[in-house]
Design an enzyme around this catalytic site. Structure first.
Site, PDB file in Angstrom:
ATOM      1  N   CYS A  16       0.799  -1.225   0.000  1.00 38.30           N
ATOM      2  CA  CYS A  16       0.000   0.000   0.000  1.00 38.30           C
ATOM      3  C   CYS A  16       0.835   1.279   0.000  1.00 38.30           C
ATOM      4  CB  CYS A  16      -0.939   0.007   1.204  1.00 38.30           C
ATOM      5  SG  CYS A  16      -2.218  -1.260   1.137  1.00 38.30           S
ATOM      6  N   VAL A  17       2.051   1.196   0.499  1.00 38.07           N
ATOM      7  CA  VAL A  17       2.892   2.394   0.554  1.00 38.07           C
ATOM      8  C   VAL A  17       3.598   2.647  -0.779  1.00 38.07           C
ATOM      9  CG1 VAL A  17       5.123   1.432   1.292  1.00 38.07           C
ATOM     10  CG2 VAL A  17       4.360   3.632   2.211  1.00 38.07           C
TER      11      VAL A  17
END
Length: 234
Positions: A16-17
């Site tokens: 997600c990052v």
């Protein structure tokens, strides 16, 4: 069609990052080579990791939350942008923050049957408690406060995570409206989601010149990535 001499840097495992971190690394490149252009391409095939026989809460939640998707962002170095008269958002600064002893919070365990999800129920609590001090320190390095940020470009995560980010930073649902919309319409597309939120913010445009935006995302390690952006005329 891409040039045959393009410099490729495959990056895997950021989850997600990845969208925010990808922009940060691309910004590093065009800062070093201000006459160059960088293309960030985020492709996520989360459905490939689905485990039919895994009835754990983590697997069921991830199967319902994560989806497949792709997004791309083009960054131009300062000299190239000036020559072409480009307008848009400028990357002012970036910061990566790693949280010790959180390797079991989010990620994957790779075994004989493929990828097994690691997804702790502690993620919302970490987002609520840890993001605000990190954001404040990042902004303070530029003499700014949260009130100086005109637009928030938040990775949507999931309903509980996004609500935790909102509450931890003292934001309103309006502040994170683009993230809520992305979550409702596409779900969590891992690294691609924050880029879709970025697109929505850019389509809306600045309220006044030199408005500040803050992009943020959290992901495996456990970690967060912060980017301070500024609207520029050219």
């Amino acid at each position: 069609e891409l040039a045959p001499d393009i410099k490729r840097i495959p990056i895997f495992g950021l989850g997600c990052v990845g969208g925010a971190a990808g922009i940060a690394r691309a910004a590093d490149y065009v800062k070093a080579y201000p006459d160059q252009v960088a293309l960030l391409l985020a492709v996520e095939l989360c459905s490939l990791t689905f485990q039919r026989d895994d009835l754990s809460v983590a697997n069921l939640v991830s199967a319902g939350l994560f989806g497949d998707g792709a997004a791309a962002v083009v960054l131009a170095g300062e000299e190239r942008a000036r020559r072409m008269g480009l307008r848009g958002l400028r990357v002012v600064d970036t910061r990566s923050v790693f949280y010790p002893d959180t390797e079991d919070v989010m990620g994957w365990r790779i075994g004989e049957r493929g990828f097994d999800i690691v997804l702790s129920p502690d993620v919302p609590a970490i987002a609520r408690e840890r993001l605000a001090p990190d954001v404040d320190a990042f902004l303070a390095a530029h003499g700014k406060k949260r009130a100086d940020v005109a637009s928030w470009i938040c990775h949507p995560g999931g309903p509980k995570v996004l609500a935790a980010v909102r509450d931890g930073l003292g934001l309103s649902d309006h502040d994170v409206r683009h993230a809520w919309r992305a979550l409702a319409e596409q779900g969590n597309l891992s690294s691609a989601s924050v880029l879709m939120v970025l697109h929505a913010v850019m389509a809306e445009g600045p309220a006044v010149p030199r408005d500040l935006c803050l992009m943020l995302a959290m992901g495996p390690a456990f970690c967060s990535e912060l980017l301070l952006l500024e609207w520029c005329d050219a």
